[in-house]
Write a protein that holds these residues in place. Structure first.
Motif, PDB file in Angstrom:
ATOM      1  N   THR A 193      38.647  45.720  47.991  1.00  0.00           N
ATOM      2  CA  THR A 193      40.013  45.614  47.473  1.00  0.00           C
ATOM      3  C   THR A 193      40.782  44.443  48.063  1.00  0.00           C
ATOM      4  O   THR A 193      41.917  44.206  47.654  1.00  0.00           O
ATOM      5  N   THR A 194      40.198  43.714  49.011  1.00  0.00           N
ATOM      6  CA  THR A 194      40.869  42.547  49.589  1.00  0.00           C
ATOM      7  C   THR A 194      39.910  41.363  49.610  1.00  0.00           C
ATOM      8  O   THR A 194      38.690  41.536  49.503  1.00  0.00           O
ATOM      9  N   ASN A 195      40.456  40.184  49.794  1.00  0.00           N
ATOM     10  CA  ASN A 195      39.634  38.972  49.868  1.00  0.00           C
ATOM     11  C   ASN A 195      38.852  38.865  51.167  1.00  0.00           C
ATOM     12  O   ASN A 195      37.875  38.127  51.228  1.00  0.00           O
ATOM     13  N   SER A 196      39.267  39.582  52.206  1.00  0.00           N
ATOM     14  CA  SER A 196      38.592  39.463  53.495  1.00  0.00           C
ATOM     15  C   SER A 196      37.535  40.542  53.709  1.00  0.00           C
ATOM     16  O   SER A 196      36.955  40.634  54.786  1.00  0.00           O
ATOM     17  N   THR A 197      37.275  41.363  52.687  1.00  0.00           N
ATOM     18  CA  THR A 197      36.246  42.394  52.786  1.00  0.00           C
ATOM     19  C   THR A 197      35.310  42.304  51.589  1.00  0.00           C
ATOM     20  O   THR A 197      35.677  41.794  50.532  1.00  0.00           O
ATOM     21  N   THR A 198      34.099  42.816  51.797  1.00  0.00           N
ATOM     22  CA  THR A 198      33.094  42.860  50.749  1.00  0.00           C
ATOM     23  C   THR A 198      32.377  44.190  50.835  1.00  0.00           C
ATOM     24  O   THR A 198      32.126  44.682  51.941  1.00  0.00           O
ATOM     25  N   VAL A 199      32.040  44.764  49.694  1.00  0.00           N
ATOM     26  CA  VAL A 199      31.210  45.958  49.655  1.00  0.00           C
ATOM     27  C   VAL A 199      29.896  45.553  49.013  1.00  0.00           C
ATOM     28  O   VAL A 199      29.867  45.099  47.867  1.00  0.00           O
ATOM     29  N   ILE A 200      28.821  45.690  49.782  1.00  0.00           N
ATOM     30  CA  ILE A 200      27.484  45.316  49.317  1.00  0.00           C
ATOM     31  C   ILE A 200      26.718  46.603  49.040  1.00  0.00           C
ATOM     32  O   ILE A 200      26.675  47.494  49.890  1.00  0.00           O
ATOM     33  N   LYS A 201      26.107  46.678  47.853  1.00  0.00           N
ATOM     34  CA  LYS A 201      25.385  47.890  47.476  1.00  0.00           C
ATOM     35  C   LYS A 201      23.999  47.530  46.955  1.00  0.00           C
ATOM     36  O   LYS A 201      23.838  46.576  46.203  1.00  0.00           O
ATOM     37  N   PHE A 202      23.033  48.332  47.365  1.00  0.00           N
ATOM     38  CA  PHE A 202      21.692  48.291  46.805  1.00  0.00           C
ATOM     39  C   PHE A 202      21.254  49.738  46.676  1.00  0.00           C
ATOM     40  O   PHE A 202      20.968  50.388  47.676  1.00  0.00           O
ATOM     41  N   ALA A 203      21.256  50.245  45.449  1.00  0.00           N
ATOM     42  CA  ALA A 203      21.039  51.686  45.186  1.00  0.00           C
ATOM     43  C   ALA A 203      22.014  52.462  46.050  1.00  0.00           C
ATOM     44  O   ALA A 203      23.216  52.247  45.953  1.00  0.00           O
ATOM     45  N   ASP A 204      21.524  53.346  46.929  1.00  0.00           N
ATOM     46  CA  ASP A 204      22.459  54.137  47.732  1.00  0.00           C
ATOM     47  C   ASP A 204      22.688  53.558  49.124  1.00  0.00           C
ATOM     48  O   ASP A 204      23.288  54.202  49.973  1.00  0.00           O
ATOM     49  N   ASP A 205      22.235  52.334  49.371  1.00  0.00           N
ATOM     50  CA  ASP A 205      22.519  51.652  50.639  1.00  0.00           C
ATOM     51  C   ASP A 205      23.775  50.809  50.453  1.00  0.00           C
ATOM     52  O   ASP A 205      23.803  49.896  49.631  1.00  0.00           O
ATOM     53  N   THR A 206      24.799  51.126  51.236  1.00  0.00           N
ATOM     54  CA  THR A 206      26.097  50.459  51.101  1.00  0.00           C
ATOM     55  C   THR A 206      26.527  49.893  52.443  1.00  0.00           C
ATOM     56  O   THR A 206      26.358  50.543  53.475  1.00  0.00           O
ATOM     57  N   VAL A 207      27.090  48.687  52.415  1.00  0.00           N
ATOM     58  CA  VAL A 207      27.624  48.052  53.617  1.00  0.00           C
ATOM     59  C   VAL A 207      29.031  47.550  53.298  1.00  0.00           C
ATOM     60  O   VAL A 207      29.245  46.899  52.280  1.00  0.00           O
TER      61      VAL A 207
END
Length: 184
Positions: A83-97
């Motif tokens: 939701t912000t420019n300084s964060t990222t949500v990385i997803k691969f199937a059910d692995d989330t970072v």
């Protein structure tokens, strides 16, 4: 970085929620109805040798071992985004970072992103497994030490680790290629 673990991620897919999301994505009604029918009213039983349990009808989750399940989960979580420019949500199937860039010692956007993820999970019937969720901090500053706030999920602090194994790659706090500490 926050390495997120879910409890039974594929088993918690709510077919009506998925159908609504597929409608918003513009999929044809026949396709999202087929997916909904595929996920609801599935009989299941457990076999152990000659013994068979009573049949139970499932209407939540995706079938275990089905090649379609990771795709359905990815579609289910398509709207779990930063939701912000300084964060990222990385997803691969059910692995989330959740990755946060902390500038000027201000970690509020990163911590808020974690709260947003927690709220998104509650709205979408996903349970976070806090005991298996880990935080790894990469900080190359040499002049000053920083005590980062420990993230809290479901009123439990997240364990901070020196290294973590993500998608079979060991990531360490100094981003080296060798890992000799934690099995995470």
């Amino acid at each position: 970085m926050l390495f997120v673990d879910y409890r039974s991620a594929f088993n918690t897919i709510n077919p009506s929620t998925l159908t609504t999301k597929l409608q918003h994505m513009g999929l044809s009604p026949s396709l999202y109805q087929w997916i909904s029918n595929f996920l609801t009213g599935r009989p299941q039983e457990v076999r152990m040798g000659r013994h068979v349990s009573a049949s139970l009808t499932l209407s939540t989750g995706a079938p275990q071992g089905c090649v379609l399940s990771p795709l359905l989960y990815s579609l289910y979580t398509y709207d779990c985004v930063a939701t912000t420019n300084s964060t990222t949500v990385i997803k691969f199937a059910d692995d989330t970072v959740v990755v946060g860039l902390i500038s000027d010692n201000n970690e509020m956007a990163y911590l808020e992103e974690i709260r947003n993820l927690e709220n998104w999970c509650q709205r979408n019937n996903l349970l976070l497994n806090v005991s298996m969720t880990k935080e790894l901090i990469v900080d190359f500053r040499t002049k000053q030490e920083r005590n980062y706030q420990t993230p809290v999920i479901n009123k439990s602090p997240v364990e901070r680790v020196d290294s973590f194994r993500y998608l079979s790659v060991h990531i360490t706090q100094d981003l080296s290629w060798s890992c000799t500490s934690s099995p995470w």
